[in-house]
Scaffold this motif. Structure first.
Motif, PDB file in Angstrom:
ATOM      1  N   TYR A  14       0.824  -1.210   0.000  1.00 53.02           N
ATOM      2  CA  TYR A  14       0.000   0.000   0.000  1.00 53.02           C
ATOM      3  C   TYR A  14       0.859   1.262   0.000  1.00 53.02           C
ATOM      4  O   TYR A  14       0.468   2.288  -0.579  1.00 53.02           O
ATOM      5  CB  TYR A  14      -0.938   0.024   1.202  1.00 53.02           C
ATOM      6  CG  TYR A  14      -1.893   1.194   1.170  1.00 53.02           C
ATOM      7  CD1 TYR A  14      -2.962   1.212   0.278  1.00 53.02           C
ATOM      8  CD2 TYR A  14      -1.711   2.292   2.011  1.00 53.02           C
ATOM      9  CE1 TYR A  14      -3.826   2.294   0.223  1.00 53.02           C
ATOM     10  CE2 TYR A  14      -2.570   3.374   1.967  1.00 53.02           C
ATOM     11  CZ  TYR A  14      -3.629   3.372   1.077  1.00 53.02           C
ATOM     12  OH  TYR A  14      -4.479   4.449   1.020  1.00 53.02           O
ATOM     13  N   THR A 123      -5.815  -1.748  -8.803  1.00 52.66           N
ATOM     14  CA  THR A 123      -6.598  -2.736  -8.056  1.00 52.66           C
ATOM     15  C   THR A 123      -6.005  -4.129  -8.181  1.00 52.66           C
ATOM     16  O   THR A 123      -5.795  -4.824  -7.174  1.00 52.66           O
ATOM     17  CB  THR A 123      -8.053  -2.742  -8.545  1.00 52.66           C
ATOM     18  OG1 THR A 123      -8.603  -1.427  -8.398  1.00 52.66           O
ATOM     19  CG2 THR A 123      -8.881  -3.728  -7.749  1.00 52.66           C
ATOM     20  N   GLN A 134      -8.590  -9.320   4.491  1.00 52.71           N
ATOM     21  CA  GLN A 134      -8.254  -7.897   4.510  1.00 52.71           C
ATOM     22  C   GLN A 134      -8.724  -7.151   3.256  1.00 52.71           C
ATOM     23  O   GLN A 134      -8.384  -5.983   3.070  1.00 52.71           O
ATOM     24  CB  GLN A 134      -6.723  -7.738   4.637  1.00 52.71           C
ATOM     25  CG  GLN A 134      -6.140  -8.287   5.919  1.00 52.71           C
ATOM     26  CD  GLN A 134      -6.420  -7.397   7.114  1.00 52.71           C
ATOM     27  OE1 GLN A 134      -6.942  -6.296   6.971  1.00 52.71           O
ATOM     28  NE2 GLN A 134      -6.069  -7.861   8.302  1.00 52.71           N
ATOM     29  N   ARG A 135      -9.491  -7.822   2.411  1.00 54.96           N
ATOM     30  CA  ARG A 135      -9.862  -7.207   1.141  1.00 54.96           C
ATOM     31  C   ARG A 135     -10.773  -5.995   1.306  1.00 54.96           C
ATOM     32  O   ARG A 135     -10.660  -5.019   0.555  1.00 54.96           O
ATOM     33  CB  ARG A 135     -10.514  -8.248   0.230  1.00 54.96           C
ATOM     34  CG  ARG A 135      -9.500  -9.230  -0.348  1.00 54.96           C
ATOM     35  CD  ARG A 135     -10.144 -10.330  -1.145  1.00 54.96           C
ATOM     36  NE  ARG A 135      -9.134 -11.279  -1.621  1.00 54.96           N
ATOM     37  CZ  ARG A 135      -9.413 -12.469  -2.125  1.00 54.96           C
ATOM     38  NH1 ARG A 135     -10.676 -12.864  -2.224  1.00 54.96           N
ATOM     39  NH2 ARG A 135      -8.447 -13.272  -2.521  1.00 54.96           N
ATOM     40  N   GLY A 136     -11.689  -6.040   2.258  1.00 54.76           N
ATOM     41  CA  GLY A 136     -12.546  -4.886   2.492  1.00 54.76           C
ATOM     42  C   GLY A 136     -11.735  -3.672   2.924  1.00 54.76           C
ATOM     43  O   GLY A 136     -11.960  -2.558   2.436  1.00 54.76           O
ATOM     44  N   ARG A 137     -10.821  -3.886   3.835  1.00 58.44           N
ATOM     45  CA  ARG A 137      -9.959  -2.798   4.296  1.00 58.44           C
ATOM     46  C   ARG A 137      -9.101  -2.255   3.154  1.00 58.44           C
ATOM     47  O   ARG A 137      -8.947  -1.037   2.996  1.00 58.44           O
ATOM     48  CB  ARG A 137      -9.069  -3.317   5.423  1.00 58.44           C
ATOM     49  CG  ARG A 137      -8.190  -2.274   6.083  1.00 58.44           C
ATOM     50  CD  ARG A 137      -7.288  -2.955   7.112  1.00 58.44           C
ATOM     51  NE  ARG A 137      -6.745  -2.022   8.062  1.00 58.44           N
ATOM     52  CZ  ARG A 137      -5.896  -2.372   9.029  1.00 58.44           C
ATOM     53  NH1 ARG A 137      -5.537  -3.641   9.169  1.00 58.44           N
ATOM     54  NH2 ARG A 137      -5.423  -1.463   9.862  1.00 58.44           N
ATOM     55  N   SER A 139      -9.691  -2.388  -0.098  1.00 63.64           N
ATOM     56  CA  SER A 139     -10.521  -1.674  -1.056  1.00 63.64           C
ATOM     57  C   SER A 139     -10.846  -0.272  -0.553  1.00 63.64           C
ATOM     58  O   SER A 139     -10.803   0.710  -1.313  1.00 63.64           O
ATOM     59  CB  SER A 139     -11.804  -2.458  -1.316  1.00 63.64           C
ATOM     60  OG  SER A 139     -12.642  -1.781  -2.218  1.00 63.64           O
ATOM     61  N   GLY A 140     -11.157  -0.164   0.734  1.00 63.61           N
ATOM     62  CA  GLY A 140     -11.474   1.135   1.316  1.00 63.61           C
ATOM     63  C   GLY A 140     -10.293   2.077   1.298  1.00 63.61           C
ATOM     64  O   GLY A 140     -10.436   3.264   0.970  1.00 63.61           O
ATOM     65  N   LEU A 141      -9.106   1.573   1.609  1.00 66.71           N
ATOM     66  CA  LEU A 141      -7.917   2.424   1.623  1.00 66.71           C
ATOM     67  C   LEU A 141      -7.523   2.871   0.220  1.00 66.71           C
ATOM     68  O   LEU A 141      -7.106   4.020   0.018  1.00 66.71           O
ATOM     69  CB  LEU A 141      -6.752   1.673   2.280  1.00 66.71           C
ATOM     70  CG  LEU A 141      -6.817   1.564   3.804  1.00 66.71           C
ATOM     71  CD1 LEU A 141      -5.752   0.600   4.318  1.00 66.71           C
ATOM     72  CD2 LEU A 141      -6.637   2.930   4.461  1.00 66.71           C
ATOM     73  N   THR A 143      -9.598   3.195  -2.341  1.00 62.91           N
ATOM     74  CA  THR A 143     -10.611   4.171  -2.740  1.00 62.91           C
ATOM     75  C   THR A 143     -10.349   5.523  -2.086  1.00 62.91           C
ATOM     76  O   THR A 143     -10.517   6.579  -2.709  1.00 62.91           O
ATOM     77  CB  THR A 143     -12.016   3.671  -2.366  1.00 62.91           C
ATOM     78  OG1 THR A 143     -12.259   2.417  -3.005  1.00 62.91           O
ATOM     79  CG2 THR A 143     -13.089   4.663  -2.795  1.00 62.91           C
ATOM     80  N   THR A 144      -9.924   5.508  -0.831  1.00 63.86           N
ATOM     81  CA  THR A 144      -9.595   6.742  -0.127  1.00 63.86           C
ATOM     82  C   THR A 144      -8.467   7.488  -0.827  1.00 63.86           C
ATOM     83  O   THR A 144      -8.522   8.714  -0.996  1.00 63.86           O
ATOM     84  CB  THR A 144      -9.195   6.441   1.325  1.00 63.86           C
ATOM     85  OG1 THR A 144     -10.306   5.847   2.011  1.00 63.86           O
ATOM     86  CG2 THR A 144      -8.777   7.713   2.057  1.00 63.86           C
TER      87      THR A 144
END
Length: 201
Positions: A14, A123, A134-137, A139-141, A143-144
């Motif tokens: 990340y 992506t 951890q995929r939801g986290r 994706s959110g980061l 997108t942020t």
């Protein structure tokens, strides 16, 4: 139901993808926020024509995005990032030198060609490091990072416009993007050379 130990989040991945996604959106939104004023300075006051020229960037990005799978057969994800920034930078520099709409369209299309394969690349590359839990986290980061870049784009370009004018701002951002693309390409080449040298031992 007892849960197993949490899987580690890939912060190192990340740390690469997040800033690149931010820079991408800062650069992407320079076109819709600054190009109409640049066109006005060139004498283009027709709203429909301005909209069509701005749309050329998005239209040019579509083939690269749709053909991302084919692009990845020939280029690594890091190489896609490098090529994207080189093309985007070259497009912004071309716009900065425009004396008429022809060069503006050329620069817009060139930038769009770089943007196309880059979007899915963020992506797919990042998610390759992310464990399922951890995929939801992730994706959110990601997108942020995109949304913060979108928000910051006019705030980043405004001081450049104030200092150098619209053409100078496009040139400055284009040069920075090309330098970033060359840096990524150079690091990627060094890494590939190192891996080849290790394999030859």
């Amino acid at each position: 139901v007892a849960r197993g130990p949490a899987e580690a989040f890939p912060w190192r991945a990340y740390a690469l993808v997040g800033p690149l996604a931010f820079i991408f959106m800062v650069s992407f939104y320079v076109m819709p926020t600054r190009l109409p004023f640049f066109l006005s300075d060139l004498g283009v006051h027709n709203a429909a024509l301005t909209g069509a020229i701005m749309a050329s960037t998005t239209l040019a990005s579509m083939p690269g995005a749709l053909m991302y799978g084919q692009v990845r057969r020939f280029l690594s994800p890091i190489a896609v990032f490098a090529l994207s920034y080189l093309l985007m930078g070259a497009g912004l520099i071309a716009v900065s030198q425009a004396q008429g709409i022809g060069m503006v369209i050329f620069g817009s299309v060139l930038a769009g060609l770089g943007m196309g394969p880059s979007m899915p690349n963020y992506t797919t590359y990042f998610m390759g490091f992310v464990p399922p839990s951890q995929r939801g986290r992730a994706s959110g980061l990601l997108t942020t990072a995109f949304f913060v870049g979108q928000f910051m784009s006019p705030l980043v370009s405004a001081p450049l416009v104030a200092q150098f004018g619209l053409g100078g701002a496009f040139a400055a951002m284009g040069t920075a993007l090309m330098a970033l693309g060359a840096l990524i390409a150079g690091i990627n080449a060094l890494r590939a050379g190192g891996m080849l040298a290790q394999g030859a031992r």
